[in-house]
Write an enzyme that holds these catalytic residues in place. Structure first.
Site, mmCIF file in Angstrom:
data_model
loop_
_atom_site.group_PDB
_atom_site.id
_atom_site.type_symbol
_atom_site.label_atom_id
_atom_site.label_comp_id
_atom_site.label_asym_id
_atom_site.label_seq_id
_atom_site.Cartn_x
_atom_site.Cartn_y
_atom_site.Cartn_z
ATOM 1 N N LYS A 115 20.005 132.310 18.205
ATOM 2 C CA LYS A 115 20.156 133.162 17.026
ATOM 3 C C LYS A 115 21.202 134.240 17.235
ATOM 4 C CE LYS A 115 15.792 132.576 14.608
ATOM 5 N NZ LYS A 115 14.573 133.232 14.113
ATOM 6 N N LYS A 197 16.831 118.446 13.387
ATOM 7 C CA LYS A 197 15.635 118.589 12.573
ATOM 8 C C LYS A 197 16.009 119.066 11.165
ATOM 9 C CE LYS A 197 11.695 121.272 13.087
ATOM 10 N NZ LYS A 197 10.791 122.169 13.788
ATOM 11 N N LYS A 200 15.230 124.710 7.050
ATOM 12 C CA LYS A 200 15.490 125.487 5.842
ATOM 13 C C LYS A 200 16.713 126.380 6.002
ATOM 14 C CE LYS A 200 11.730 128.610 7.063
ATOM 15 N NZ LYS A 200 10.634 129.450 6.610
#
Ligand code: TRP
Length: 333
Positions: A115, A197, A200
């Protein structure tokens, strides 16, 4: 809710639109757990603050996630469904646990590394201590088990380390949680890149089917899904795009891969995609219908959020008071 049962805790961040992957991989499987566990599910809005949010959209998303939980069948009377920020104990315990967590441990978290690379312009301290807040979430409710995806296992591991460290100093204060090993949901991959994967936070909207996508959008996304040029109907790793479509189809219809390969023998990928989109639409329709109904009933959701926050607070505060007492903070009440 049965207080004699073991405690299960989980939650999702209140950002972005939930995908079919979140539904088939997690939410759908949470529905039946209340029969076996005392279940707490948070809408993790404090965690979402690690990324800058647009306040009105953020508020709406948190509320929408609450409605999606309910629409998916998680009964707010049999489970505790609440907004993380509505129970102040989370932030309070997180601070305390910060003082029992080492910088070196946090630096090893792969999600932090990922991140901070992704949001290089905003590597804030919250992003760094994210796992400590997550530990507080779980430990406040004395959770025995936590259903999480692979990507969160490292955070659960650090939660266990923090709990054991704390217990080592002060005696048995926290239940040390285990990952939930039960029926595992489907692992849904990106429609545009089957090695990733479905997420969202994917920037390509065609990569994910969102829970509130309308039927035409679902059809379009399925049509555009990446497959291969082999033009053979098979369920195998060498055809990861098609395999993913079959996995989704199986999860939506309850069929096995063998049945599905048989069903589509001799068909083109176009036919697979068409059947897939109809299966997805059929699975999402009742959920979408229910969300629409809930959107109309403002006071119902307000009331659920309020009463459930009180139920969560009751449990969380018990743990927090015990913690404060153990470490020597003064209870003036
Ligand atoms: N970090 C989790 C995720 O992104 C969300 C989360 C926050 C969570 N606190 C939690 C999940 C506690 C399980 C238990 O998926």
């Amino acid at each position: 809710m049965n207080k004699d049962h073991k405690v299960l805790y989980s939650g999702m961040q209140a950002t972005g639109n939930l995908t079919l992957g979140n539904y088939l991989g997690a939410l759908k499987n949470w529905v039946g757990l209340a029969d076996e566990y005392e279940c707490y599910y948070g809408v993790m809005d404090l965690h979402s603050l690690t990324v800058r949010q647009d306040p009105p959209a953020f508020r709406a998303h948190a509320r929408e996630l609450m409605m999606i939980y309910i629409a998916a069948g998680i009964d707010p009377e049999k489970n505790v469904l609440y907004l993380q920020s509505s129970v102040p104990c989370h932030a309070e315990l997180a601070w305390i646990l910060n003082c029992y967590t080492y910088i070196g441990e946090l630096q090893r978290m792969t999600q932090f590394k990922d991140k901070s690379a992704k949001h290089a312009d905003n590597v804030n301290a919250g992003l760094f201590t994210y796992p400590v807040l997550m530990a507080a979430d779980i430990l406040l409710y004395q959770a025995d088990v936590v259903p999480v995806g692979k990507d969160q296992l490292q955070h659960l591991e650090i939660t266990r380390d923090i709990a054991q460290r704390f217990n080592g100093i002060y005696g048995d204060v926290f239940t040390v949680p285990e990952p939930y090993i039960g029926k595992i949901g489907a692992r849904v991959m990106s429609l545009q890149d089957p090695s990733k994967k479905m997420s969202k936070s994917d920037e390509n909207p065609n990569a994910s089917i969102y829970l509130l996508d309308d039927p035409d959008t679902i059809r379009r996304k399925c049509r555009r899904a990446v497959t291969d040029s082999e033009a053979t109907i098979a369920y195998r790793d060498e055809q990861p795009g098609l395999k993913n479509l079959f996995d989704i189809y199986c999860a939506c219809t309850g069929k096995t891969p063998e049945e599905v390969v048989h069903e589509f023998a001799g068909c083109g990928y176009g036919q697979v995609k068409e059947a897939l989109s109809e299966a997805v639409i059929a699975v999402l329709a009742p959920l979408q219908e229910k969300v629409k109904e809930l959107q109309k009933d403002k006071s119902y959701i307000d009331n659920v959020m309020k009463t459930n926050a009180e139920r969560a607070y009751y449990t969380a505060n018990k743990t927090l008071r015990k913690v404060k007492k153990k470490i020597g903070l003064t209870d003036v009440r």
